[in-house]
Scaffold this active site. Structure first.
Site: not given
Length: 690
Positions: A501, A503, A552, A644, A649
């Site tokens: 994942d 951000e 985030h 987040h 995540d």
């Protein structure tokens, strides 16, 4: 009370009560009719009618009870007994459904339940046998690996009894050597190794309360007095004070080091004195003793010789410092240890320490200081005071007192004595040599005398960083030849996955948004590998908008010293090589990665699965397929502080995927090809989502 009776007896009592109630009701009815009739001559007729009605009612109730007992109560008890036999005993014979043929679907349902129980028990037994075989195989592999580890590995209980040891450990602690006690389980470790340094290290580790802390120490065997370099680590939660000890015999290394140091010291002395003499002679030589060119050349060569000797001496001292692979010891711990040692002997010492971390063997330094303090006490000096102060890149330990001065010769005689009866062959000076240091007497301005012991390396103590969890990571199923099957035909639970994942600064990679954090975990053979984690902040090369930071929590200051996007993506590509990529809404994250392909000359051509589509396959397109919704349906709790964040995540997505795997298999989608075919039917979801 009635619940203690058998089912058949309770039913009998119910019918008996019913019969009694009918007789009473019939009698009351006849009596009421007779009383209203008002004719005494009719009494005999009413009595006869009542008797006949009573017997008829009793007979009818008895007949119904018999049929009910025969076809309901008795079959129920028989069925219950058969079920209990299959539930609590090893009975596998098929149940006879005819025994309860009048009970509707109860008998077939009980038969199906019993059959399912038998199948489950059989499958469980097979799984246990298979798992036992696998664990036995892994145990054998681990034993083979540990037996080949070149260092000794010992596992001890909290009371220092041997629980496990490998072959090198048995050799190190005395097996097969003259005077050595044969190694054996449940024997005390102190039968093989002198107790004092081990007890000290164990007490310090127990006091820290940190399961990841380690203690490096030197100890000696009781037989042969061999010197061992050891590392102790507590077993962690549930270990109850047990610990793992790794051992390495450094007796020969220390002897070789001592011979080398003696040779270097001799060579240095043999050069230093002639060089100094030549420098002196050249310095007092008359100007006309030699021709000017020759005298200049002589002075130049003598200067070069002096410089070479100086460089030789500096290099030797530097080598001594580097060769001493010493653990880190907190100054306050060292001082407290000395106070406790001396207090046990009736000696009092005051301490004053800076908040420093010393690079030294705490046990040995304490032992040397205790050794010197005992000799000082024999000289009837005043109260002792210990101070540890920072000096340059190191520290100085001073043991001071009031009273008579101690000369260099007397101090040398104390250092030539052994530290204890257990280590008669190891004098106090050997500890100083191991630490590449010396000790000398000095007198302070206030008239107090002191012994000064410098420690070459020290640093100020800072807040302890979060410990790095060290794990032994393995999966012997990777040796299976089935891994060579074609990808489409491979079972989902046999593939290697990288769940990831990111951000970002925003939602539009084509408009310049970049990654600010990237995290990934690996799933191998159906389990998440705890020790294989990719997690890093990324410097996006552009400001992070406040609206993104609000999501985030990553700010420009946090990524100022982070690696650039290109470096992180290159490292991630290597981390994910050969695996199937998994993400929640994968096209969004993949677009950020694929933007770097041209710059790096790499291709993210790994197969990709999306948990959004897998959720749609299992739950249908009508459901909400956000990560929060999927986690809620699967009972996965995402901590608020982890939501987040790339790693939080990622872990939630990985756990969701692992729970979706058996659900997909239950729908007949057990291979990668079958799942890929199915998820293509739901591709519209991703277009709508993005």
């Amino acid at each position: 009370m009635l619940t203690r009776l058998s089912l058949r007896l309770r039913i009998f009592l119910i019918f008996a009560g019913l019969a009694g109630a009918i007789v009473v009701a019939t009698t009351l009815g006849l009596w009421l009719g007779y009383s209203r009739l008002g004719e005494p001559g009719a009494l005999q007729g009413f009595v006869q009618a009542g008797v006949l009605a009573g017997f008829a009612a009793l007979g009818l109730v008895a007949w119904v009870w018999y049929l009910f007992d025969l076809h309901v109560a008795k079959p129920i008890e028989t069925l219950a007994g058969a079920l209990r036999a299959r539930a609590h005993s090893d009975v596998t014979a098929e149940m006879d459904a005819a025994i309860a043929r009048y009970l509707g679907d109860l008998a077939p349902a009980a038969q199906a339940a019993a059959q399912s129980l038998a199948e489950t028990r059989s499958a469980l037994a097979e799984a246990v046998a298979r798992e036992t075989l696998r664990l036995g195989s892994e145990k054998a592999r681990l034993e083979a690996l540990l037996s080949d580890v070149p260092v000794g590995v010992i596992l001890c209980s909290a009371d220092h009894a041997l629980v496990f040891y490998n072959g090198p450990a048995a050799d190190i602690i005395g097996t097969g050597r003259a005077g050595g006690l044969e190694a054996g389980l449940d024997r005390k470790l102190f039968d093989y190794i002198h107790a004092a340094p081990l007890r000290h290290a164990h007490e310090r580790l127990m006091a820290t309360g940190d399961p990841d802390a380690v203690s490096d120490l030197l100890c000696t065997t009781t037989a042969g007095a061999r010197v061992l370099a050891a590392r102790m680590r507590l077993l962690g939660e549930g270990g109850d004070g047990g610990y793992v000890l790794t051992l390495r015999d450094i007796t020969a290394d220390m002897a070789a080091d001592a011979r080398r140091e003696a040779m270097l010291e001799g060579a240095l002395d043999s050069l230093r004195r002639p060089a100094a003499a030549l420098s002196t002679i050249v310095g007092v030589m008359p100007e006309d003793a030699l021709p000017a060119p020759m005298q200049a050349a002589l002075r130049e060569e003598v200067a070069r010789l002096a410089q070479a000797v100086t460089r030789f001496g500096a290099a030797r001292e530097e080598g001594q410092a580097e060769a001493a692979a010493l653990p880190q010891t907190r100054a306050s711990d060292l001082a407290e240890g000395l106070v406790a040692r001396l207090a046990a002997q009736g000696l009092i010492v005051t301490v004053e320490t800076a908040d420093l971390i010393l690079r030294c063997n705490g046990y040995e330094i304490i032992t040397v200081l205790e050794h010197l303090a005992r000799h000082l006490a024999d000289r009837a000096v005043g109260r002792l005071h210990l101070s540890i102060e920072e000096e340059d890149s190191g520290a100085t330990i001073r043991l001071s007192w009031t009273g008579p001065r101690i000369g260099v010769g007397e101090l040398d005689s104390w250092l030539a004595l052994p530290l204890s009866e257990e280590t008669a062959e190891r004098p106090a000076r050997a500890v100083l040599s191991a630490h590449a240091t010396e000790i000398w007497p000095e007198t302070a301005a206030d008239g107090r005398h002191a012994l000064c012991l410098p420690i070459r390396q020290a640093r100020r103590a800072v807040a302890r960083p979060k410990p790095v969890v060290r794990k032994v990571i393995y999966d012997f199923d990777l040796l299976s030849p089935a891994r060579t099957d074609a990808l489409a035909d491979r079972r989902l639970d046999r593939l290697t996955y990288v769940v990831f994942d990111s951000e970002t600064t925003g939602l539009n990679p084509r408009q310049g948004d970049e990654i600010v954090q990237l995290a990934a975990v690996r799933i191998v053979n159906g389990r998440r590998v705890e020790g294989e984690v990719f997690d890093t902040l990324v410097n996006p090369g552009r400001p992070i908008p406040a609206v993104s930071t609000a999501v985030h929590g990553i700010t420009d200051a946090m990524v100022a010293d982070a690696p650039r996007v290109e470096d992180v993506v290159r490292r991630f590509h290597k981390f994910a090589e050969g695996a199937v990529l998994i993400a929640h809404n994968a096209p969004f994250d993949m677009e950020f990665l694929r933007r770097q392909e041209g710059t790096l000359g790499l291709r993210f051509d790994m197969p990709v699965l999306d948990t959004v589509l897998l959720s749609a396959v299992v739950y249908g397109q009508h459901e909400v397929h956000s990560l929060d919704a999927l986690a809620h349906r699967l009972g996965i709790a995402i901590p608020e502080e982890a939501r987040h964040t790339a790693l939080g995540d990622t872990i939630a997505t990985a756990d969701a995927f692992l729970k979706l795997l058996p659900m997909l298999a239950g729908r007949g989608l057990a291979t990668f090809g079958a799942v890929l075919t199915e998820v293509r039917k739901h591709g519209r979801l991703l277009k709508d989502l993005n």
